[in-house]
Scaffold this active site. Structure first.
Site, PDB file in Angstrom:
ATOM      1  N   GLY A  55       9.204  48.667 -60.774  1.00 35.29           N
ATOM      2  CA  GLY A  55       8.356  48.048 -61.784  1.00 35.29           C
ATOM      3  C   GLY A  55       7.604  46.885 -61.155  1.00 35.29           C
ATOM      4  O   GLY A  55       7.701  45.751 -61.608  1.00 35.29           O
ATOM      5  N   CYS A  56       6.844  47.191 -60.097  1.00 34.79           N
ATOM      6  CA  CYS A  56       6.275  46.148 -59.226  1.00 34.79           C
ATOM      7  C   CYS A  56       4.882  45.704 -59.615  1.00 34.79           C
ATOM      8  O   CYS A  56       4.323  44.807 -58.976  1.00 34.79           O
ATOM      9  CB  CYS A  56       6.234  46.658 -57.787  1.00 34.79           C
ATOM     10  SG  CYS A  56       5.074  48.041 -57.541  1.00 34.79           S
ATOM     11  N   SER A  57       4.274  46.295 -60.639  1.00 34.08           N
ATOM     12  CA  SER A  57       2.826  46.158 -60.801  1.00 34.08           C
ATOM     13  C   SER A  57       2.364  45.052 -61.739  1.00 34.08           C
ATOM     14  O   SER A  57       1.183  44.701 -61.737  1.00 34.08           O
ATOM     15  CB  SER A  57       2.241  47.490 -61.286  1.00 34.08           C
ATOM     16  OG  SER A  57       2.877  47.905 -62.487  1.00 34.08           O
ATOM     17  N   TYR A  60       6.888  39.996 -64.247  1.00 38.14           N
ATOM     18  CA  TYR A  60       7.984  39.531 -63.403  1.00 38.14           C
ATOM     19  C   TYR A  60       8.202  40.418 -62.179  1.00 38.14           C
ATOM     20  O   TYR A  60       8.628  39.951 -61.128  1.00 38.14           O
ATOM     21  CB  TYR A  60       9.271  39.453 -64.221  1.00 38.14           C
ATOM     22  CG  TYR A  60       9.363  38.216 -65.073  1.00 38.14           C
ATOM     23  CD1 TYR A  60       9.230  36.945 -64.515  1.00 38.14           C
ATOM     24  CD2 TYR A  60       9.589  38.294 -66.447  1.00 38.14           C
ATOM     25  CE1 TYR A  60       9.317  35.802 -65.280  1.00 38.14           C
ATOM     26  CE2 TYR A  60       9.680  37.150 -67.227  1.00 38.14           C
ATOM     27  CZ  TYR A  60       9.545  35.906 -66.644  1.00 38.14           C
ATOM     28  OH  TYR A  60       9.627  34.770 -67.406  1.00 38.14           O
ATOM     29  N   PHE A  81       4.306  53.121 -62.285  1.00 41.48           N
ATOM     30  CA  PHE A  81       3.601  54.299 -62.800  1.00 41.48           C
ATOM     31  C   PHE A  81       2.288  53.823 -63.401  1.00 41.48           C
ATOM     32  O   PHE A  81       2.251  53.320 -64.518  1.00 41.48           O
ATOM     33  CB  PHE A  81       4.469  54.980 -63.853  1.00 41.48           C
ATOM     34  CG  PHE A  81       4.112  56.423 -64.097  1.00 41.48           C
ATOM     35  CD1 PHE A  81       3.231  57.102 -63.276  1.00 41.48           C
ATOM     36  CD2 PHE A  81       4.686  57.116 -65.148  1.00 41.48           C
ATOM     37  CE1 PHE A  81       2.909  58.428 -63.495  1.00 41.48           C
ATOM     38  CE2 PHE A  81       4.387  58.459 -65.388  1.00 41.48           C
ATOM     39  CZ  PHE A  81       3.492  59.114 -64.553  1.00 41.48           C
ATOM     40  N   ASP A 118       6.946  58.100 -61.708  1.00 40.40           N
ATOM     41  CA  ASP A 118       7.935  57.797 -62.744  1.00 40.40           C
ATOM     42  C   ASP A 118       9.255  57.364 -62.103  1.00 40.40           C
ATOM     43  O   ASP A 118      10.010  58.187 -61.593  1.00 40.40           O
ATOM     44  CB  ASP A 118       8.138  59.040 -63.610  1.00 40.40           C
ATOM     45  CG  ASP A 118       9.152  58.815 -64.725  1.00 40.40           C
ATOM     46  OD1 ASP A 118       9.593  57.661 -64.911  1.00 40.40           O
ATOM     47  OD2 ASP A 118       9.495  59.796 -65.411  1.00 40.40           O
ATOM     48  N   ALA A 119       9.512  56.062 -62.157  1.00 36.40           N
ATOM     49  CA  ALA A 119      10.725  55.524 -61.529  1.00 36.40           C
ATOM     50  C   ALA A 119      11.997  56.028 -62.190  1.00 36.40           C
ATOM     51  O   ALA A 119      13.082  55.924 -61.617  1.00 36.40           O
ATOM     52  CB  ALA A 119      10.690  53.998 -61.550  1.00 36.40           C
ATOM     53  N   TYR A 242      14.498  40.656 -81.869  1.00 38.80           N
ATOM     54  CA  TYR A 242      14.694  40.858 -80.436  1.00 38.80           C
ATOM     55  C   TYR A 242      16.171  41.002 -80.072  1.00 38.80           C
ATOM     56  O   TYR A 242      16.673  42.110 -79.922  1.00 38.80           O
ATOM     57  CB  TYR A 242      14.042  39.728 -79.620  1.00 38.80           C
ATOM     58  CG  TYR A 242      13.842  40.138 -78.185  1.00 38.80           C
ATOM     59  CD1 TYR A 242      12.649  40.721 -77.772  1.00 38.80           C
ATOM     60  CD2 TYR A 242      14.864  39.999 -77.238  1.00 38.80           C
ATOM     61  CE1 TYR A 242      12.472  41.147 -76.454  1.00 38.80           C
ATOM     62  CE2 TYR A 242      14.697  40.421 -75.921  1.00 38.80           C
ATOM     63  CZ  TYR A 242      13.503  40.993 -75.537  1.00 38.80           C
ATOM     64  OH  TYR A 242      13.345  41.417 -74.252  1.00 38.80           O
ATOM     65  N   VAL A 281       3.849  35.684 -72.005  1.00 36.92           N
ATOM     66  CA  VAL A 281       2.918  36.656 -72.565  1.00 36.92           C
ATOM     67  C   VAL A 281       2.901  37.890 -71.678  1.00 36.92           C
ATOM     68  O   VAL A 281       2.643  37.807 -70.477  1.00 36.92           O
ATOM     69  CB  VAL A 281       1.495  36.074 -72.654  1.00 36.92           C
ATOM     70  CG1 VAL A 281       0.549  37.094 -73.285  1.00 36.92           C
ATOM     71  CG2 VAL A 281       1.495  34.785 -73.455  1.00 36.92           C
TER      72      VAL A 281
END
Length: 405
Positions: A55-57, A60, A81, A118-119, A242, A281
């Site tokens: 989830g590098c894109s 965080y 992805f 797709d990770a 949440y 945000v």
């Protein structure tokens, strides 16, 4: 052609290539300055050689990759992805972010490989393992920062969908239009048992545990490897939607899986942590009832008190003051709470900050939101997630949809 933001229902539908690049450049420059001024040079921090960011894109995850690369000189493999830009359509913000990171890493002499796919799938896990072996990489750190509305179970091939809903009863909260400041109430219906289970299946820790199991079995984790997944708790005002809602149940599962992973990594001296981060945000938080209002007031208070952080500030502090400090013996000395969680949300949850936020929120109206809350700051952060409102970018200039050079 010139590009302007297309915002519908607090969702930005397009991205600005140059804006995304400039945002990445800004984060890299901040990280370089932090690196130059940290105590790392004094031997208080441990090193990192190879890092995998799932989830590098964006958000965080992107900040984690930038911090690993430009503060610790680490080689990185990133997985996300995204949709590529072309001459006919815009790419997603994350696609442009990845291109910009890879370009800057190459200039800096840092190894960087981005895998698009797709990770959640075993095919991508196998590709990561293959690339790691091909490049003689054993990971010192695995960052799990995936956020997706859907996940296909690799074993059953069943597609599961997550929802952001309360549990037990409906939740009504005030939100505002990101572009105009218009306020309105939104009601989120209570989740069904099936929706709760599906959300845990998508956003819980099952896939994180699967990743770490396969990476370990393939022999691509270094001795003492750490892995960290990101979570959020937040204030009392958001608990129903949440932390005690569907997403919260997924985070509880994430924390439970951390214990399993920690036990498994013990054989190689490894560790697994959940880091509870500050509310910021993101492309998803903007559509959750009460969250935009809370964040706008929070930002106002924290900026006044000099403690506000964005993603890159948070993650640099996470690495420097939590993950990679060491004790007198040179071993990891990661500070955690009683639930074994890293708390980098400490400045947000400071009692003085929360007391001031709690005092202000009930008084906010559409007429005074720009005075009582940081409406402009929130809106800028929202637009920045798609490459807009970035200082130094000429938004009147024509730009190619596929170009970030």
């Amino acid at each position: 052609m010139a590009v302007t933001p297309m915002v519908r229902s607090n969702i930005c539908l397009n991205a600005h290539p140059q804006g995304c690049k400039q945002s990445v450049l800004n984060q890299i420059e901040y990280t370089k300055k932090v690196k130059a001024n940290t105590a790392k040079k004094e031997g208080k921090h441990r090193g990192i050689k190879n890092v995998l960011v799932l989830g590098c894109s964006n958000g965080y995850g992107l900040a984690s990759r930038i911090t690993a690369g430009f503060a610790y000189d680490a080689a990185t493999i990133g997985v996300s992805f995204e949709k590529a830009g072309s001459e006919k359509k815009f790419g997603t913000p994350g696609w442009y972010n990845n291109l910009a990171y890879d370009q800057e890493a190459k200039k800096a002499g840092l190894f960087s490989l981005t895998i698009d796919g797709d990770a959640f799938s075993d095919e991508i896990k196998a590709e990561v393992i293959s690339k790691a072996k091909e490049n003689n990489m054993k990971f010192d750190l695995v960052v799990y920062s995936l956020a997706s509305p859907v996940r296909t179970d690799p074993d059953t091939k069943v597609l599961y969908k997550s929802v952001i809903k309360p549990i037990g009863k409906d939740f009504t909260g005030v939100t505002f239009d990101t572009m105009t400041g218009e306020m309105k109430e939104i009601t989120a219906p209570a989740a069904t048992e099936e929706e709760i289970a599906n959300t845990v299946k998508v956003m819980g820790g099952e896939d994180w545990e699967r990743w770490m199991k396969q990476l370990k079995e393939a022999g691509v984790l270094n001795e003492g490897c750490m892995t960290v997944a990101y979570s959020y708790i937040g204030p009392e005002v958001s608990q129903a939607i949440y932390r005690t809602g569907t997403i919260g149940m997924a985070k509880v599962d994430l924390e439970a899986r951390a214990a399993n992973i920690r036990s498994s990594l013990g054989e190689i001296g490894g560790q697994a942590f959940v880091s509870v981060n500050k509310g910021l945000v993101t492309r998803s938080s903007a559509v959750i009832p009460i969250i935009p209002l809370y964040l706008s007031v929070l930002f106002k208070v924290m900026k006044q008190q000099g403690s506000h952080e964005g993603c890159i500030e948070q993650i640099n502090r996470l690495f420097a003051d939590r993950l990679y400090i060491k004790n007198a013996k040179g071993d990891a000395a990661v500070p955690v709470d009683e639930e074994n969680r890293i708390r980098i949300d400490d400045w947000e949850m400071d009692p003085k900050v929360q007391a001031e936020v709690s005092k202000i929120m009930p008084a906010v109206t559409a007429e005074n939101i720009k005075e009582l809350g940081d409406f402009e700051g929130y809106r800028s952060d929202f637009l920045a997630t798609s490459g807009f409102a970035i200082p130094g970018v000429d938004y009147e200039k024509d730009v190619e949809r596929y170009d970030v050079i």
